[in-house]
Scaffold this motif. Structure first.
Motif, PDB file in Angstrom:
ATOM      1  N   ALA A   1      14.371  -6.474  61.634  1.00 27.75           N
ATOM      2  CA  ALA A   1      15.519  -5.655  62.026  1.00 27.75           C
ATOM      3  C   ALA A   1      16.132  -6.168  63.327  1.00 27.75           C
ATOM      4  O   ALA A   1      17.368  -6.198  63.482  1.00 27.75           O
ATOM      5  N   ALA A   2      15.287  -6.583  64.270  1.00 26.87           N
ATOM      6  CA  ALA A   2      15.798  -7.106  65.537  1.00 26.87           C
ATOM      7  C   ALA A   2      16.571  -8.401  65.322  1.00 26.87           C
ATOM      8  O   ALA A   2      17.589  -8.654  65.988  1.00 26.87           O
ATOM      9  N   GLU A   3      16.127  -9.229  64.383  1.00 29.96           N
ATOM     10  CA  GLU A   3      16.843 -10.472  64.079  1.00 29.96           C
ATOM     11  C   GLU A   3      18.225 -10.168  63.505  1.00 29.96           C
ATOM     12  O   GLU A   3      19.226 -10.805  63.870  1.00 29.96           O
ATOM     13  N   ILE A   4      18.293  -9.183  62.615  1.00 28.47           N
ATOM     14  CA  ILE A   4      19.587  -8.805  62.039  1.00 28.47           C
ATOM     15  C   ILE A   4      20.499  -8.236  63.121  1.00 28.47           C
ATOM     16  O   ILE A   4      21.701  -8.552  63.182  1.00 28.47           O
ATOM     17  N   ALA A   5      19.933  -7.387  63.984  1.00 21.27           N
ATOM     18  CA  ALA A   5      20.735  -6.807  65.065  1.00 21.27           C
ATOM     19  C   ALA A   5      21.254  -7.895  66.002  1.00 21.27           C
ATOM     20  O   ALA A   5      22.389  -7.823  66.496  1.00 21.27           O
ATOM     21  N   LYS A   6      20.441  -8.924  66.240  1.00 20.14           N
ATOM     22  CA  LYS A   6      20.885 -10.042  67.086  1.00 20.14           C
ATOM     23  C   LYS A   6      22.058 -10.774  66.430  1.00 20.14           C
ATOM     24  O   LYS A   6      23.043 -11.126  67.093  1.00 20.14           O
ATOM     25  N   ASN A   7      21.965 -10.982  65.116  1.00 20.01           N
ATOM     26  CA  ASN A   7      23.060 -11.644  64.408  1.00 20.01           C
ATOM     27  C   ASN A   7      24.335 -10.799  64.442  1.00 20.01           C
ATOM     28  O   ASN A   7      25.448 -11.345  64.534  1.00 20.01           O
ATOM     29  N   MET A   8      24.178  -9.490  64.369  1.00 18.94           N
ATOM     30  CA  MET A   8      25.350  -8.616  64.432  1.00 18.94           C
ATOM     31  C   MET A   8      26.053  -8.748  65.780  1.00 18.94           C
ATOM     32  O   MET A   8      27.290  -8.771  65.854  1.00 18.94           O
ATOM     33  N   GLU A   9      25.269  -8.847  66.846  1.00 15.88           N
ATOM     34  CA  GLU A   9      25.875  -9.029  68.164  1.00 15.88           C
ATOM     35  C   GLU A   9      26.527 -10.405  68.270  1.00 15.88           C
ATOM     36  O   GLU A   9      27.601 -10.555  68.866  1.00 15.88           O
ATOM     37  N   SER A  10      25.888 -11.421  67.683  1.00 16.10           N
ATOM     38  CA  SER A  10      26.475 -12.765  67.709  1.00 16.10           C
ATOM     39  C   SER A  10      27.794 -12.802  66.950  1.00 16.10           C
ATOM     40  O   SER A  10      28.725 -13.529  67.323  1.00 16.10           O
ATOM     41  N   ASN A  11      27.880 -12.027  65.868  1.00 17.81           N
ATOM     42  CA  ASN A  11      29.087 -12.020  65.032  1.00 17.81           C
ATOM     43  C   ASN A  11      30.149 -11.037  65.514  1.00 17.81           C
ATOM     44  O   ASN A  11      31.164 -10.850  64.832  1.00 17.81           O
ATOM     45  N   SER A  12      29.905 -10.414  66.659  1.00 16.36           N
ATOM     46  CA  SER A  12      30.848  -9.387  67.117  1.00 16.36           C
ATOM     47  C   SER A  12      32.217  -9.959  67.481  1.00 16.36           C
ATOM     48  O   SER A  12      33.188  -9.205  67.602  1.00 16.36           O
ATOM     49  N   THR A  13      32.325 -11.285  67.653  1.00 18.94           N
ATOM     50  CA  THR A  13      33.625 -11.895  67.975  1.00 18.94           C
ATOM     51  C   THR A  13      34.386 -12.333  66.727  1.00 18.94           C
ATOM     52  O   THR A  13      35.501 -12.851  66.840  1.00 18.94           O
ATOM     53  N   LEU A  14      33.799 -12.148  65.552  1.00 19.87           N
ATOM     54  CA  LEU A  14      34.494 -12.509  64.321  1.00 19.87           C
ATOM     55  C   LEU A  14      35.625 -11.523  64.053  1.00 19.87           C
ATOM     56  O   LEU A  14      35.567 -10.362  64.463  1.00 19.87           O
ATOM     57  N   PRO A  15      36.665 -11.968  63.364  1.00 18.96           N
ATOM     58  CA  PRO A  15      37.800 -11.065  63.096  1.00 18.96           C
ATOM     59  C   PRO A  15      37.415  -9.934  62.148  1.00 18.96           C
ATOM     60  O   PRO A  15      36.547 -10.083  61.293  1.00 18.96           O
ATOM     61  N   GLN A  16      38.087  -8.811  62.327  1.00 22.64           N
ATOM     62  CA  GLN A  16      37.953  -7.663  61.434  1.00 22.64           C
ATOM     63  C   GLN A  16      39.254  -7.571  60.630  1.00 22.64           C
ATOM     64  O   GLN A  16      40.330  -7.375  61.202  1.00 22.64           O
ATOM     65  N   ILE A  17      39.149  -7.732  59.317  1.00 25.55           N
ATOM     66  CA  ILE A  17      40.336  -7.774  58.466  1.00 25.55           C
ATOM     67  C   ILE A  17      40.275  -6.617  57.478  1.00 25.55           C
ATOM     68  O   ILE A  17      39.237  -6.364  56.857  1.00 25.55           O
ATOM     69  N   GLY A  18      41.402  -5.931  57.331  1.00 32.19           N
ATOM     70  CA  GLY A  18      41.462  -4.818  56.398  1.00 32.19           C
ATOM     71  C   GLY A  18      42.852  -4.660  55.820  1.00 32.19           C
ATOM     72  O   GLY A  18      43.855  -5.046  56.437  1.00 32.19           O
ATOM     73  N   ALA A  19      42.933  -4.118  54.630  1.00 38.16           N
ATOM     74  CA  ALA A  19      44.214  -3.817  53.987  1.00 38.16           C
ATOM     75  C   ALA A  19      44.485  -2.326  54.118  1.00 38.16           C
ATOM     76  O   ALA A  19      43.554  -1.516  54.188  1.00 38.16           O
ATOM     77  N   PHE A  20      45.764  -1.984  54.163  1.00 44.42           N
ATOM     78  CA  PHE A  20      46.125  -0.576  54.290  1.00 44.42           C
ATOM     79  C   PHE A  20      47.391  -0.308  53.494  1.00 44.42           C
ATOM     80  O   PHE A  20      48.196  -1.203  53.224  1.00 44.42           O
ATOM     81  N   ALA A  21      47.571   0.933  53.114  1.00 43.27           N
ATOM     82  CA  ALA A  21      48.771   1.380  52.417  1.00 43.27           C
ATOM     83  C   ALA A  21      48.921   2.870  52.674  1.00 43.27           C
ATOM     84  O   ALA A  21      47.927   3.578  52.891  1.00 43.27           O
ATOM     85  N   GLY A  22      50.183   3.333  52.670  1.00 40.27           N
ATOM     86  CA  GLY A  22      50.392   4.746  52.929  1.00 40.27           C
ATOM     87  C   GLY A  22      51.745   5.220  52.449  1.00 40.27           C
ATOM     88  O   GLY A  22      52.696   4.437  52.313  1.00 40.27           O
ATOM     89  N   VAL A  23      51.820   6.495  52.174  1.00 43.12           N
ATOM     90  CA  VAL A  23      53.086   7.153  51.838  1.00 43.12           C
ATOM     91  C   VAL A  23      53.251   8.331  52.785  1.00 43.12           C
ATOM     92  O   VAL A  23      52.265   8.950  53.202  1.00 43.12           O
ATOM     93  N   GLN A  24      54.521   8.627  53.140  1.00 44.65           N
ATOM     94  CA  GLN A  24      54.784   9.701  54.097  1.00 44.65           C
ATOM     95  C   GLN A  24      56.063  10.425  53.708  1.00 44.65           C
ATOM     96  O   GLN A  24      57.015   9.815  53.210  1.00 44.65           O
ATOM     97  N   THR A  25      56.072  11.714  53.943  1.00 39.80           N
ATOM     98  CA  THR A  25      57.266  12.519  53.717  1.00 39.80           C
ATOM     99  C   THR A  25      57.539  13.361  54.951  1.00 39.80           C
ATOM    100  O   THR A  25      56.608  13.825  55.615  1.00 39.80           O
ATOM    101  N   ASP A  26      58.850  13.525  55.276  1.00 42.80           N
ATOM    102  CA  ASP A  26      59.269  14.345  56.416  1.00 42.80           C
ATOM    103  C   ASP A  26      60.366  15.288  55.938  1.00 42.80           C
ATOM    104  O   ASP A  26      61.265  14.889  55.180  1.00 42.80           O
ATOM    105  N   THR A  27      60.310  16.521  56.395  1.00 46.72           N
ATOM    106  CA  THR A  27      61.311  17.502  55.988  1.00 46.72           C
ATOM    107  C   THR A  27      61.533  18.508  57.107  1.00 46.72           C
ATOM    108  O   THR A  27      60.646  18.721  57.950  1.00 46.72           O
ATOM    109  N   LYS A  28      62.727  19.113  57.048  1.00 46.73           N
ATOM    110  CA  LYS A  28      63.051  20.131  58.046  1.00 46.73           C
ATOM    111  C   LYS A  28      62.732  21.521  57.530  1.00 46.73           C
ATOM    112  O   LYS A  28      62.170  22.352  58.242  1.00 46.73           O
ATOM    113  N   ASP A  29      63.070  21.780  56.278  1.00 47.20           N
ATOM    114  CA  ASP A  29      62.886  23.120  55.723  1.00 47.20           C
ATOM    115  C   ASP A  29      62.356  23.083  54.294  1.00 47.20           C
ATOM    116  O   ASP A  29      62.458  24.065  53.567  1.00 47.20           O
TER     117      ASP A  29
END
Length: 457
Positions: free
Chosen positions: A280-308
């Motif tokens: 577990a400590a070895e994996i945690a060490k690798n996670m810290e080493s990889n902390s400078t790698l990019p974080q990539i994600g996709a997103f999508a959204g819909v939105q509505t605005d109204t007065k009344d």
């Protein structure tokens, strides 16, 4: 449960005993089953396994898309807010371009609702490593539970053996005291005829008092052992316990010492857990080493605005985002910290194995020593019995002092007690060997229980 060497040594030393108890007979297997069922430590370990399982499922779910709904109601006269709300509501007119409306708009309300979807594409291996850590935690929980279960079984076994020992020694002291009283009754008759010296008579009375004191002490220690077993099983400390069977020469076939050492890391749950902690400590060490790698994600959204709510215009947006951390000056220290944790866990596992190997060597030789001593104690018992058989008729003929007969009675009791204690050591060392080598499972408990239940007093 952690069983330390001093505790084991305390169980293996023997010097006192107990009286028989009334109540339903209790076998070792039943006592161990009751202790395991009642153990709150094992319940705590089981909860830890459940927690680790939930953490593993949580880590696996990190790969799934995230969906979020958001709704808000706002009202204000900030020019930028009013201008943007009109655009989002698709309610903009030419009149809204008037300078007075742009600079000093009237307060406006807006009701906004949105549905957003996010999908992790690349997390710098964080999701993968989190799942691996959760899996290791679950494996550690199972390993520690197994070791704690064996520890509970070992503790109960040693207390049960102590109860048998104290019970048997109290019985021996009681039998010897009763026989000594008979000899002193005969001495009373001979004393009236002037055939018994007063000094010998009172010295014999002192021996009888010592025997009675020993019987009382052994009986009290038996009650203490029984109370401890009752508490382990979740019962009342003062409840009666009658152990089934008795201490008898065991039929154990002791494995080779190297066989006990082989595979120790797999059988000992505590050592297994320590080894997993290194992973577990070895994996945690690798996670810290990889902390400078990019974080990539996709997103999508819909939105509505109204007065009344008379109109609800929709808009949508989709894309891919990437985050790259720069300037993390703590990364190097975090990597070194995890590397040190890995080294500590590795050395801890090695130290635990060495400690277990040392105890195996000690208890193995202790068992062999008790095995070699047992025939000597049996020989001593036979000789002491012959001596007493020769003394008794000579005493009744007035040719031997009552003190010599009483001493012969005490010598026979000591020899019988020594044999009983040697048998106790064989059972106790065997149980200790099975525990420290990680072999004290249900089959071993059944084996020891059968050996004790087959004994006769």
């Amino acid at each position: 449960m952690k069983i330390t060497k001093p505790v084991i040594a305390a169980f293996l030393c023997c010097s006192s005993a107990s009286s028989a108890w009334s109540g339903a007979a209790l076998s070792l297997a039943d006592a161990v089953a009751g202790s395991v069922e009642h153990s709150y430590e094992l319940k705590s370990r089981a909860a830890e396994i459940s927690r680790a399982g939930a953490a593993s499922r949580r880590a696996a779910a990190m790969r799934l898309p995230g969906l979020r709904f958001r709704s808000e109601a706002t009202r204000g006269d900030d020019p930028v807010y009013v201008f943007g709300s009109l655009l989002r509501q698709k309610a903009f007119t030419m009149d809204d371009f008037a300078l007075d409306k742009l600079n000093e708009p009237s307060p406006m309300a807006n009701f906004s609702s949105s549905l957003e979807l996010s999908v992790p594409l690349f997390t710098g291996f964080r999701i993968r490593d989190s799942r691996r850590l959760a899996g290791i935690a679950a494996a550690q929980g199972r390993a520690v539970y197994g070791f704690a279960e064996k520890g509970t079984a070992f503790e109960t076994t040693q207390k049960y053996l102590m109860l048998l020992l104290k019970t048997e020694l109290a019985r021996l002291a009681g039998e010897t005291a009763a026989s000594t009283r008979d000899e002193l009754a005969a001495a009373d008759r001979l004393k009236d005829k002037g055939l018994v010296l007063g000094s010998d008579y009172y010295a014999a009375q002192a021996v009888l008092s010592s025997l009675a004191a020993a019987e009382t002490g052994f009986a009290g220690e038996a009650r203490a052992a029984a109370a401890s077993i009752n508490v382990l099983m979740g019962g009342e400390a003062g409840a009666a316990v009658t152990p089934s069977g008795a201490l008898a020469r065991p039929p154990y076939s002791l494995p080779d010492e190297q066989e006990l050492l082989s595979g120790l890391e797999k059988r000992r749950g505590d050592i297994t857990a320590a080894g997993l902690q290194s992973e577990a400590a070895e994996i945690a060490k690798n996670m810290e080493s990889n902390s400078t790698l990019p974080q990539i994600g996709a997103f999508a959204g819909v939105q509505t605005d109204t007065k009344d709510f008379s109109a609800n215009p929709f808009r949508h947006m989709a894309g891919v985002s990437m985050t790259i951390p720069f300037g993390d000056f703590t990364r190097g220290a975090r990597v070194e910290e995890k590397a040190a944790e890995k080294t500590r866990a590795e050395n801890s596992a090695r130290a635990m194995r060495d400690a277990a190997a040392g105890l195996i060597a000690e208890y193995y030789r202790g068992y062999e020593s008790a095995k070699a001593v047992l025939p000597r104690t049996e020989e001593a018992e036979d000789n002491a019995r012959r001596s007493l058989e020769l003394f008794k008729p000579m005493f009744r003929q007035g040719r031997q002092s009552v003190l010599e007969v009483v001493r012969a009675e005490a010598a026979l009791m000591s020899a019988r007690a020594a044999r009983t204690e040697a048998v106790f050591r064989l059972h106790s060392y065997y149980a200790a060997l099975m525990f420290v080598s990680g072999n004290l499972d249900g089959a071993r408990i059944a084996e020891i229980s059968a050996a004790l239940s087959g004994g006769s007093k």
